[in-house]
Design a protein around this motif. Structure first.
Motif, PDB file in Angstrom:
ATOM      1  N   ALA A 242      -8.618  21.915  -1.579  1.00 54.97           N
ATOM      2  CA  ALA A 242      -8.546  23.380  -0.972  1.00 54.97           C
ATOM      3  C   ALA A 242      -6.824  22.445  -0.495  1.00 54.97           C
ATOM      4  O   ALA A 242      -5.763  23.798  -0.145  1.00 54.97           O
ATOM      5  CB  ALA A 242      -9.156  22.712   0.634  1.00 54.97           C
ATOM      6  N   LYS A 245      -4.819  24.568  -2.488  1.00 53.38           N
ATOM      7  CA  LYS A 245      -4.534  25.926  -2.577  1.00 53.38           C
ATOM      8  C   LYS A 245      -3.855  26.285  -1.175  1.00 53.38           C
ATOM      9  O   LYS A 245      -3.893  27.686  -0.752  1.00 53.38           O
ATOM     10  CB  LYS A 245      -6.012  26.339  -2.908  1.00 53.38           C
ATOM     11  CG  LYS A 245      -6.222  26.089  -4.601  1.00 53.38           C
ATOM     12  CD  LYS A 245      -7.593  26.420  -4.308  1.00 53.38           C
ATOM     13  CE  LYS A 245      -8.422  26.566  -5.778  1.00 53.38           C
ATOM     14  NZ  LYS A 245      -7.253  27.724  -6.724  1.00 53.38           N
ATOM     15  N   LEU A 247      -4.948  25.575   1.591  1.00 50.97           N
ATOM     16  CA  LEU A 247      -5.740  25.701   2.116  1.00 50.97           C
ATOM     17  C   LEU A 247      -6.248  25.643   3.762  1.00 50.97           C
ATOM     18  O   LEU A 247      -6.186  26.276   4.749  1.00 50.97           O
ATOM     19  CB  LEU A 247      -7.368  26.476   1.972  1.00 50.97           C
ATOM     20  CG  LEU A 247      -7.315  26.960   0.936  1.00 50.97           C
ATOM     21  CD1 LEU A 247      -9.124  27.264   0.384  1.00 50.97           C
ATOM     22  CD2 LEU A 247      -7.568  28.678   1.238  1.00 50.97           C
ATOM     23  N   SER A 248      -5.503  24.492   4.194  1.00 53.61           N
ATOM     24  CA  SER A 248      -5.501  23.487   5.090  1.00 53.61           C
ATOM     25  C   SER A 248      -4.153  23.414   5.995  1.00 53.61           C
ATOM     26  O   SER A 248      -4.495  22.916   7.771  1.00 53.61           O
ATOM     27  CB  SER A 248      -6.081  21.740   5.256  1.00 53.61           C
ATOM     28  OG  SER A 248      -4.329  21.726   4.423  1.00 53.61           O
ATOM     29  N   ARG A 291     -14.353  27.663   8.060  1.00 55.32           N
ATOM     30  CA  ARG A 291     -13.771  27.428   7.208  1.00 55.32           C
ATOM     31  C   ARG A 291     -14.693  26.830   5.930  1.00 55.32           C
ATOM     32  O   ARG A 291     -14.004  27.072   4.991  1.00 55.32           O
ATOM     33  CB  ARG A 291     -13.500  25.839   7.992  1.00 55.32           C
ATOM     34  CG  ARG A 291     -13.264  25.475   8.873  1.00 55.32           C
ATOM     35  CD  ARG A 291     -11.309  25.483   9.029  1.00 55.32           C
ATOM     36  NE  ARG A 291     -11.007  27.566   8.746  1.00 55.32           N
ATOM     37  CZ  ARG A 291     -10.695  28.362  10.135  1.00 55.32           C
ATOM     38  NH1 ARG A 291     -10.947  27.244  10.571  1.00 55.32           N
ATOM     39  NH2 ARG A 291     -10.989  29.164   9.734  1.00 55.32           N
ATOM     40  N   GLU A 294     -14.079  30.202   3.487  1.00 56.82           N
ATOM     41  CA  GLU A 294     -12.436  29.950   2.803  1.00 56.82           C
ATOM     42  C   GLU A 294     -12.789  28.771   1.759  1.00 56.82           C
ATOM     43  O   GLU A 294     -12.355  29.275   1.104  1.00 56.82           O
ATOM     44  CB  GLU A 294     -11.593  29.610   4.102  1.00 56.82           C
ATOM     45  CG  GLU A 294     -11.738  30.515   5.010  1.00 56.82           C
ATOM     46  CD  GLU A 294     -10.172  29.866   6.407  1.00 56.82           C
ATOM     47  OE1 GLU A 294     -10.146  28.870   6.259  1.00 56.82           O
ATOM     48  OE2 GLU A 294      -9.939  30.572   7.490  1.00 56.82           O
ATOM     49  N   LYS A 298     -12.758  30.271  -2.051  1.00 62.82           N
ATOM     50  CA  LYS A 298     -10.889  29.950  -2.807  1.00 62.82           C
ATOM     51  C   LYS A 298     -11.184  28.731  -3.399  1.00 62.82           C
ATOM     52  O   LYS A 298     -10.513  27.935  -4.621  1.00 62.82           O
ATOM     53  CB  LYS A 298      -9.679  29.273  -1.922  1.00 62.82           C
ATOM     54  CG  LYS A 298      -9.623  30.218  -0.508  1.00 62.82           C
ATOM     55  CD  LYS A 298      -8.772  31.905  -1.343  1.00 62.82           C
ATOM     56  CE  LYS A 298      -8.408  32.830   0.194  1.00 62.82           C
ATOM     57  NZ  LYS A 298      -8.516  33.818  -0.718  1.00 62.82           N
TER      58      LYS A 298
END
Length: 303
Positions: A242, A245, A247-248, A291, A294, A298
């Motif tokens: 994550a 990418k 995402l966090s 979350r 997502e 992803k």
């Protein structure tokens, strides 16, 4: 100090195999036997002890200095027992000894500044015990509070609020994750106030901190949930993907950690409900579901 700390490489053969001979008090190269240092001084005690009681009896020094005590542990303390250094009773002078104890206690805290510092460090010890943070973090948070008091940053702010802020800042510095919710619950100081004081302290004391990673919370949350090490490792793997990418970023680390644990637990057959994980992580079930969606989209994780 170890021999490797003093001599990293042998100047003759460039070897890193540096050894220490305690009997001859020499440091030598394990490859070519070149003596790098000699006549070393042994910094340890000249006596041996085989249990805790024997060590205390033979030791001739007190406890090390510490920032967690107002006088740093260097003040003289009159023992509560009415005996002299040889163990002989002094009960006939008990009234006088009690009077001396009271005067000694008053002398240790001479002014309002020292009294406030003693109160703050006592509060810090209480909060730290409730949070279960290690001694190193407690020392660091005491150091932060002392520096803030020295620069008069405490003035106009509550002692409880600044103590809670010092603990939170120290936990961030030492990578011991404690959420604002946990510290707020223990200290009865609002999250908003702790966050405001935290930014103020970091700016004034020049403390630079990295953003908290969701992976820092995995081991603690996983232990509370009774999840295996394999599941926790899988959750860290999901978080790393994550992070790659992006995402966090911009999301609460506890929510991402909770969602990663939920996914890992389901994948490895250790099913935990979203409600159980939400209670441990201090987030809502809605946050975990958001979350989770997502991450599953992803990171290509399907459960």
């Amino acid at each position: 100090m170890l021999a490797e700390d003093v001599h990293q490489r042998c100047p003759v053969c460039n070897s890193t195999d540096i050894r220490e001979d305690t009997q001859r008090a020499e440091v030598f190269c394990g490859k070519c036997s070149t003596v790098l240092d000699e006549f070393q001084i042994d910094q340890g005690p000249e006596w041996r002890a085989f249990d805790h009681e024997q060590r205390d009896r033979r030791a001739r020094t007190g406890a090390p200095s510490t920032y967690a005590i107002s006088d740093k542990g260097l003040a003289t303390i009159i023992d509560w027992r009415n005996v002299d250094s040889n163990g002989r009773s002094l009960s006939e002078n008990s009234a006088q000894l009690n009077r001396i104890r009271i005067l000694n206690k008053r002398a240790r805290i001479a002014n309002a500044r020292e009294r406030n510092l003693a109160l703050a460090l006592s509060t810090l010890h209480r909060y730290s015990s409730k949070l279960g943070i290690p001694k190193t973090v407690r020392e660091d948070s005491s150091w932060i509070y002392r520096n803030a008091a020295k620069k008069q940053l405490i003035r106009g702010r509550s002692i409880e609020g600044m103590v809670a802020t010092s603990i939170y800042t120290s936990c961030r510095r030492c990578n011991i994750p404690r959420t604002l919710d946990e510290i707020s619950e223990v200290s009865n100081v609002s999250k908003k106030q702790i966050g405001k004081n935290h930014r103020f302290l970091c700016r004034e004391l020049g403390i630079k901190l990295k953003p908290t990673s969701p992976a820092d919370y995995i081991s603690r949350f996983g232990s509370k949930l009774g999840l295996s090490g394999e599941t926790q490792a899988k959750a860290v793997e999901i978080i790393n993907k994550a992070n790659e990418k992006g995402l966090s970023s911009g999301r609460g680390p506890t929510g991402v950690a909770a969602a990663a644990l939920y996914i890992a637990a389901v994948l490895l057959g250790e099913r935990k409900t979203q409600s159980e994980i939400a209670n441990v992580a201090g987030v809502t079930e809605v946050t975990i579901r958001n979350r989770y969606k997502e991450l599953s989209e992803k990171v290509n994780v399907v459960i």
